[in-house]
Design an enzyme around this catalytic site. Sequence first.
Site, short mmCIF file in Angstrom:
data_model
loop_
_atom_site.label_atom_id
_atom_site.label_comp_id
_atom_site.label_asym_id
_atom_site.label_seq_id
_atom_site.Cartn_x
_atom_site.Cartn_y
_atom_site.Cartn_z
N CYS A 383 0.84 -1.20 0.00
CA CYS A 383 0.00 0.00 0.00
C CYS A 383 0.88 1.26 0.00
O CYS A 383 1.48 1.55 -1.02
CB CYS A 383 -0.98 -0.05 1.16
SG CYS A 383 -2.49 0.85 0.80
N GLY A 385 3.72 1.48 1.05
CA GLY A 385 5.04 0.97 0.68
C GLY A 385 5.19 0.91 -0.83
O GLY A 385 6.26 1.23 -1.39
N ARG A 464 -6.88 5.61 0.02
CA ARG A 464 -7.59 6.62 -0.77
C ARG A 464 -6.82 6.99 -2.03
O ARG A 464 -7.39 7.46 -3.00
CB ARG A 464 -7.74 7.91 0.04
CG ARG A 464 -8.68 7.80 1.20
CD ARG A 464 -8.87 9.16 1.88
NE ARG A 464 -9.27 8.95 3.26
CZ ARG A 464 -10.51 8.66 3.63
NH1 ARG A 464 -11.47 8.57 2.72
NH2 ARG A 464 -10.81 8.45 4.89
N HIS A 509 -3.63 -5.17 0.35
CA HIS A 509 -3.01 -5.70 1.57
C HIS A 509 -3.04 -7.24 1.56
O HIS A 509 -3.98 -7.84 2.07
CB HIS A 509 -3.76 -5.21 2.80
CG HIS A 509 -3.60 -3.75 3.04
ND1 HIS A 509 -2.68 -3.24 3.92
CD2 HIS A 509 -4.24 -2.69 2.51
CE1 HIS A 509 -2.76 -1.92 3.92
NE2 HIS A 509 -3.69 -1.56 3.07
N GLU A 511 -1.50 -9.15 3.38
CA GLU A 511 -1.36 -9.68 4.75
C GLU A 511 -2.71 -10.03 5.37
O GLU A 511 -2.76 -10.81 6.32
CB GLU A 511 -0.59 -8.70 5.64
CG GLU A 511 -1.30 -7.41 6.03
CD GLU A 511 -1.17 -6.28 5.02
OE1 GLU A 511 -0.94 -6.57 3.84
OE2 GLU A 511 -1.33 -5.11 5.41
N1 GLN Z 1 -2.03 6.60 2.82
C1 GLN Z 1 -2.15 5.85 1.63
C2 GLN Z 1 -3.53 5.99 0.99
O1 GLN Z 1 -4.46 6.37 1.62
C3 GLN Z 1 -1.82 4.38 1.85
C4 GLN Z 1 -2.75 3.69 2.81
C5 GLN Z 1 -2.20 2.38 3.33
O2 GLN Z 1 -1.02 2.13 3.31
N2 GLN Z 1 -3.09 1.55 3.87
O3 GLN Z 1 -3.69 5.69 -0.16
#
Ligand code: GLN
Length: 541
Positions: A383, A385, A464, A509, A511
């Site tokens: 995400c 990352g 988001r 995700h 995980e």
């Molecule tokens: N802050 C980022 C977003 O909202 C990534 C979110 C996350 O790593 N769950 O897109």
Amino acid sequence: MGKTKYIFVTGGVSSSLGKGIISSSLAKLFVARGFSAAIQKLDPYINVDPGTLNPYEHGECYVTLDGAETDLDLGHYERFSNSATSQDNNITTGRIYQNVINKERRGDYLGETVQVIPHITDEIKRSIKALGQRGKYDFVITEIGGTVGDIESLPYIETVRQMRWEMGRSTAVVHLTLVPYLSAAGELKTKPTQHSVKMLQEQGVQPDVIVCRTEHHLTDSLRRKISLFCNVAPTSVIESIDVDTIYDVPIMMRKEKLDVEVLKRLDMETTKKPDLTNWEKFLKRLKNPKNTVQIGLVGKYVELQDAYKSINESLVHASAENECKVEIKLIHSEELNDKNMQQLLDGLDGILVAPGFGDRGIDGKILAARFARENNIPFLGICLGMQCAVVEFGRNVLGYSDAHSTEMDPATSYPVIDLMENQKKVCDKGGTMRLGAYPCRIRKSSKVFNVYNKQNIRERHRHRYEFNNNFKERFEKAGMIPSGINPKDNLVEIIELKDHPWFVGVQFHPEYQSTVAEPHPLFVHFVKAAMQSKIKRGLTS
Ligand code: GLN
């Protein structure tokens, strides 16, 4: 299938005794006996869901297939039982009150005074029975968050009392408590357990089984003492001693006969034995690794044990699958900089950049992605990352000097990560992200295709911001391949590097979907790549 039975798991003396693991282990034992079981967590706080809580408050926020932001215990339930949970499996006081107030506004209560008893307790009861009424489960195991005696858990314990009264031996109560060891006295002490059971009894609930968390074995006389003071059979005093891994707990509970004691209370057959063969095989692989790798976990919450729970557990599953011990080196992204980068990251067999929100520690995450790319270190970006890997590639390969996500820098001239169109008008923070499972189509010629071995996958999301498709072609030409795309709205879900042994970023995700029975392929292959990297560097794995 007979009528659904309801089992309540309460806690006393202290929090963090492992109610979630005991509930998950009980469910696992039931499933291993051929029954079906659902687990539910009731959280006594006023947030409508934990989605708005930061990890310092409540650890990781776990996301279900249907897009509910839930307590991390649901992660344990899924990992142990290998079955999906949903919105109905986690209810908070906030949601209960919200439902009751909505009904009151609609006029559903026909002019009655709306009160904690019966209206709030009825709503709690409705939420518990909603799972049973699906007709799919022999057991619904409901874990009550917090500790007996907390003001905010009173309505829940009262609901348990009412359901016991109404449903009798179709219900059971398991109470988890602490039996502390006083080293000065050289003794285990039962008094806190007696007091917490007394508190439960004052609220009208007599537990059937008492699970004692302890650092030392319980003697028979101590079990008899707890039995006598707390009104339970001596066999229903169950020892839960500290173990090496949470995955030992189902085995330990089978030995202690937790499942048998609960079944007895429910007047059910106890002759069959739970079959945990596959679970034991998993434990054997986990405990007898042939190799070791060191993975750097880069995040801004690394000092919190529960912040990256599902990532840690996914690495455990991958470790067993590869028969390779995974040592996790925690790297605080706020502390990582140009000067210490070499010292902190050099020698790692893999780098994982964690999900997250906001600006704090972002530079360290971007730096870690760069180090992995330039030094051919296996990389998994999840995400945020993945977004950091995209920003880094934009800046250092494509030369977009101020490339960024508009979450961190709304004025960047290269918004390589940008807010989704349908997010631009969103004002409320709770439950409004892109949440839950979405499909993704994987390019056949890509490296991740070999990971999943199929083209169409579904993974869970919580974000988001997105890869900005205006930059897609330029990134691909330079060697960052958008290898997984949402077939409906064309959003980039996976990126990988062409000229790198194993560099993968995922907007979703993985995980949340790794279980003991089905370790997630991305983690399995990431650990495999780390093992290969070690061998390639001339180090035996
Ligand atoms: N802050 C980022 C977003 O909202 C990534 C979110 C996350 O790593 N769950 O897109």
